[in-house]
Design a protein around this motif. Structure first.
Motif, mmCIF file in Angstrom:
data_model
loop_
_atom_site.group_PDB
_atom_site.id
_atom_site.type_symbol
_atom_site.label_atom_id
_atom_site.label_comp_id
_atom_site.label_asym_id
_atom_site.label_seq_id
_atom_site.Cartn_x
_atom_site.Cartn_y
_atom_site.Cartn_z
ATOM 1 N N PRO A 47 68.956 89.682 12.436
ATOM 2 C CA PRO A 47 68.189 90.757 11.773
ATOM 3 C C PRO A 47 66.681 90.521 11.752
ATOM 4 N N GLU A 48 66.246 89.275 11.509
ATOM 5 C CA GLU A 48 64.804 89.008 11.467
ATOM 6 C C GLU A 48 64.168 89.178 12.846
ATOM 7 N N GLN A 49 64.918 88.888 13.901
ATOM 8 C CA GLN A 49 64.408 89.085 15.256
ATOM 9 C C GLN A 49 64.370 90.571 15.598
ATOM 10 N N LYS A 50 65.377 91.287 15.103
ATOM 11 C CA LYS A 50 65.507 92.709 15.441
ATOM 12 C C LYS A 50 64.326 93.519 14.902
ATOM 13 N N TRP A 51 63.854 93.162 13.690
ATOM 14 C CA TRP A 51 62.792 93.969 13.057
ATOM 15 C C TRP A 51 61.395 93.419 13.313
ATOM 16 N N MET A 52 61.253 92.357 14.111
ATOM 17 C CA MET A 52 59.928 91.827 14.438
ATOM 18 C C MET A 52 59.141 92.837 15.272
#
Length: 123
Positions: A97-102
């Protein structure tokens, strides 16, 4: 030594389980010899019970082994594949999730320079 219960096996140690397994396997071998020799019907019916007991012992033993391995690899950077969560292939390869919204640097500057317009709509 028949009709072993899984909850009783869980309290015993791995060495005890292996000893019990050896006993069961030797008993199964004797029962199979009796079957070939034309033994009593009670001995033939006992074969199934002993086979199921062997399976229970092996299941509990393998569960203990896996639990020990999980304990050993807890909080480690890498983990064996059989201890990792299975999920699906697509889920394992998906971005976190943190990579997806970067956002890229350009996306950040555009967002700062051109903020979302807010309208005061009265009804």
């Amino acid at each position: 030594m028949v009709h072993v219960k899984a909850y009783e096996l869980r309290s015993s140690t791995s060495k005890e389980l292996m000893k019990q397994l050896d006993d069961m396997k030797s008993e199964l071998a004797q029962l199979r010899v009796a079957k070939v020799a034309g033994g009593a019907a009670s001995k033939l019916a006992k074969i199934k019970i002993v086979r199921k007991s062997i399976a229970r012992i092996l299941t509990v033993y393998n569960q203990k082994q896996k639990a020990e391995a999980r304990k050993q690899y807890k909080d480690k950077k890498y983990m064996p594949k059989d201890l990792r969560p299975k999920k699906t292939r697509a889920m394992r390869r998906a971005l976190k999730p943190e990579q997806k919204w970067m956002k890229t640097p350009k996306q950040k500057t555009v967002a700062n320079n051109f903020p979302k317009r807010r309208y005061a709509v009265s009804m």
